[in-house]
Scaffold this motif. Sequence first.
Motif, PDB file in Angstrom:
ATOM      1  N   VAL A   1      -6.526  -0.181  -1.220  1.00 55.36           N
ATOM      2  CA  VAL A   1      -6.995  -1.132  -2.226  1.00 55.36           C
ATOM      3  C   VAL A   1      -8.037  -2.037  -1.585  1.00 55.36           C
ATOM      4  N   ASP A   2      -8.867  -2.677  -2.414  1.00 53.93           N
ATOM      5  CA  ASP A   2      -9.864  -3.582  -1.857  1.00 53.93           C
ATOM      6  C   ASP A   2      -9.222  -4.925  -1.499  1.00 53.93           C
ATOM      7  N   ARG A   3     -10.011  -5.764  -0.832  1.00 55.05           N
ATOM      8  CA  ARG A   3      -9.475  -7.023  -0.326  1.00 55.05           C
ATOM      9  C   ARG A   3      -8.993  -7.935  -1.450  1.00 55.05           C
ATOM     10  N   GLU A   4      -9.708  -7.971  -2.561  1.00 60.89           N
ATOM     11  CA  GLU A   4      -9.295  -8.811  -3.685  1.00 60.89           C
ATOM     12  C   GLU A   4      -7.932  -8.376  -4.203  1.00 60.89           C
ATOM     13  N   ALA A   5      -7.756  -7.061  -4.361  1.00 65.91           N
ATOM     14  CA  ALA A   5      -6.483  -6.553  -4.859  1.00 65.91           C
ATOM     15  C   ALA A   5      -5.367  -6.822  -3.856  1.00 65.91           C
ATOM     16  N   LEU A   6      -5.671  -6.697  -2.566  1.00 67.44           N
ATOM     17  CA  LEU A   6      -4.655  -6.964  -1.548  1.00 67.44           C
ATOM     18  C   LEU A   6      -4.261  -8.433  -1.548  1.00 67.44           C
ATOM     19  N   ARG A   7      -5.229  -9.315  -1.731  1.00 74.29           N
ATOM     20  CA  ARG A   7      -4.909 -10.741  -1.790  1.00 74.29           C
ATOM     21  C   ARG A   7      -3.993 -11.031  -2.976  1.00 74.29           C
ATOM     22  N   ARG A   8      -4.289 -10.460  -4.135  1.00 73.33           N
ATOM     23  CA  ARG A   8      -3.436 -10.653  -5.312  1.00 73.33           C
ATOM     24  C   ARG A   8      -2.032 -10.115  -5.046  1.00 73.33           C
ATOM     25  N   LEU A   9      -1.975  -8.963  -4.360  1.00 70.73           N
ATOM     26  CA  LEU A   9      -0.679  -8.375  -4.058  1.00 70.73           C
ATOM     27  C   LEU A   9       0.136  -9.299  -3.153  1.00 70.73           C
ATOM     28  N   HIS A  10      -0.503  -9.842  -2.128  1.00 73.02           N
ATOM     29  CA  HIS A  10       0.195 -10.774  -1.241  1.00 73.02           C
ATOM     30  C   HIS A  10       0.698 -11.999  -2.006  1.00 73.02           C
ATOM     31  N   HIS A  11      -0.118 -12.493  -2.907  1.00 72.48           N
ATOM     32  CA  HIS A  11       0.285 -13.687  -3.660  1.00 72.48           C
ATOM     33  C   HIS A  11       1.427 -13.393  -4.633  1.00 72.48           C
ATOM     34  N   SER A  12       1.628 -12.121  -4.962  1.00 76.94           N
ATOM     35  CA  SER A  12       2.725 -11.760  -5.873  1.00 76.94           C
ATOM     36  C   SER A  12       4.010 -11.421  -5.137  1.00 76.94           C
TER      37      SER A  12
ATOM     38  N   THR B   1       5.841  -2.288  -1.756  1.00 76.45           N
ATOM     39  CA  THR B   1       4.523  -1.694  -1.960  1.00 76.45           C
ATOM     40  C   THR B   1       3.909  -1.462  -0.592  1.00 76.45           C
ATOM     41  N   VAL B   2       3.624  -0.209  -0.262  1.00 75.71           N
ATOM     42  CA  VAL B   2       3.032   0.168   1.022  1.00 75.71           C
ATOM     43  C   VAL B   2       1.597   0.612   0.767  1.00 75.71           C
ATOM     44  N   VAL B   3       0.646  -0.267   1.085  1.00 73.33           N
ATOM     45  CA  VAL B   3      -0.762  -0.034   0.817  1.00 73.33           C
ATOM     46  C   VAL B   3      -1.407   0.674   2.000  1.00 73.33           C
ATOM     47  N   GLY B   4      -2.251   1.662   1.717  1.00 78.75           N
ATOM     48  CA  GLY B   4      -3.003   2.311   2.784  1.00 78.75           C
ATOM     49  C   GLY B   4      -3.100   3.809   2.591  1.00 78.75           C
ATOM     50  N   GLU B   5      -3.976   4.421   3.367  1.00 73.55           N
ATOM     51  CA  GLU B   5      -4.155   5.868   3.364  1.00 73.55           C
ATOM     52  C   GLU B   5      -4.094   6.378   4.790  1.00 73.55           C
ATOM     53  N   GLY B   6      -3.942   7.688   4.944  1.00 68.98           N
ATOM     54  CA  GLY B   6      -3.927   8.268   6.274  1.00 68.98           C
ATOM     55  C   GLY B   6      -3.262   9.622   6.290  1.00 68.98           C
ATOM     56  N   PRO B   7      -3.247  10.261   7.456  1.00 70.30           N
ATOM     57  CA  PRO B   7      -2.763  11.645   7.553  1.00 70.30           C
ATOM     58  C   PRO B   7      -1.277  11.833   7.262  1.00 70.30           C
ATOM     59  N   GLN B   8      -0.492  10.769   7.296  1.00 70.30           N
ATOM     60  CA  GLN B   8       0.945  10.912   7.046  1.00 70.30           C
ATOM     61  C   GLN B   8       1.337  10.651   5.596  1.00 70.30           C
ATOM     62  N   ARG B   9       0.383  10.537   4.721  1.00 66.73           N
ATOM     63  CA  ARG B   9       0.699  10.193   3.335  1.00 66.73           C
ATOM     64  C   ARG B   9       1.681  11.192   2.696  1.00 66.73           C
ATOM     65  N   ARG B  10       1.428  12.493   2.864  1.00 72.10           N
ATOM     66  CA  ARG B  10       2.301  13.488   2.236  1.00 72.10           C
ATOM     67  C   ARG B  10       3.710  13.431   2.816  1.00 72.10           C
ATOM     68  N   VAL B  11       3.807  13.168   4.106  1.00 72.03           N
ATOM     69  CA  VAL B  11       5.127  13.033   4.731  1.00 72.03           C
ATOM     70  C   VAL B  11       5.889  11.857   4.119  1.00 72.03           C
ATOM     71  N   LEU B  12       5.175  10.754   3.899  1.00 70.91           N
ATOM     72  CA  LEU B  12       5.816   9.577   3.308  1.00 70.91           C
ATOM     73  C   LEU B  12       6.219   9.833   1.867  1.00 70.91           C
ATOM     74  N   GLU B  13       5.353  10.499   1.117  1.00 66.69           N
ATOM     75  CA  GLU B  13       5.687  10.813  -0.285  1.00 66.69           C
ATOM     76  C   GLU B  13       6.937  11.691  -0.352  1.00 66.69           C
TER      77      GLU B  13
END
Length: 399
Positions: free
Chosen positions: A285-296, A256-268
């Motif tokens: 994603v917000d911090r709560e969601a990122l924390r849950r993601l890390h814990h998973s 899971t690669v979280v984040g946004e930016g100008p290279q998104r279409r290149v990555l897709e």
Amino acid sequence: MAGLSLVKVAMLTDCYPPRLGGIESQVRDLSRHLVEAGHDVEVFTATTGPDGERGGATTVGDDGVTVHRLAIALPFGVPVNPFARSEVRRRLAAGGFDVAHAHLGVVSPFATDLVPLALDLGLPVTATFHCVIDRSRPVFRAVGHLARWARRGVALGAVSSMAAARVSDAARGARVEVVPNGVDVAWWRTGAAGDAGAAAGVADDGTAVGGGARSGGAVHVVTATRLASRKRPLALLGALRAARGLLDPAVPLRATVVGEGPQRRVLERYVRTHGLDWVELPGRVDREALRRLHHSADAYLTATRLEAFGIAALEARAAGLPVVALRGTGTDDFVRDGVEGLLADDDAGLAAALARLAGDDGLRERLRQHVRAVPPAQDWDGVLEATLAQYHRAGVPVR
């Protein structure tokens, strides 16, 4: 520093929230923690406020931090104001400050211009670099302002050992202390598998938390980064793809690669072209969601080379994830090879390290147990201690 009196700090920074970025969030959080510890903080910035405040507007936030918005109307809200010097001088002279603390990136014209101003007013000054002075080092050495600052008593600092070495070289060998970025370690650990009182293991969307390979599923690799070329997200996808090729096909892998930016279409496009249907790009994603993601998850991966610190990797480390990273970045200060994660010399080594970690349940569990048992030292208590020590080194007296 236990013996340092309560101080009034003038934070000097080009960038500040609501702009998003590493310097912005760290200056805000440092200011908040200093205020919580009883100190007085006023921020001087060239960033427009959330409601368009500029031209010297002053606000006091709910966190008790006073912010002077010295911004001017520029396209895209660029945080530059070459006309602010006289007004900042007036406010600093009248403000009763004990110390000025400048926060600098590679290009920080606002804060850079205010350092000699604060010195001329007789203020102790410390300057923290949040960047990697790499290709610009010859320019810094030729201009010579860092060496002049050091001779005038400025306490130079940088957020990691790697960044400090480069600043010292640019300042012609001047002493540069490490003053790290900070995270709320307890917050990132809260609810992690193995914590007393941890949640039952289900996220808000109903997916399992604390699962991954630890509960018999795929080995789950997480990254949180800006999708911009400087962060090398395409190299990261290449490392994931190469690791998948090195792994036993029987070992399931997902990322899971979280984040946004100008290279998104290149990555897709890369994900589609190479059939990486096991890689998700969910966006920001917000911090709560990122924390849950890390814990998973089972591991954190970063491919950034010119990383002065690596706050996202530290957050993952604080949440209990072993980190796979390139050697020679700011991450070295909180990840030791074979202890808190795996370090590699190049992209091929990064892929090999990830494949090794994903394919070795015992190694993965040993590293995970260590990072869960031994929290990183870059908690806010330690960061405040290092910051106050810098203020003392700059000339703020001890009680």
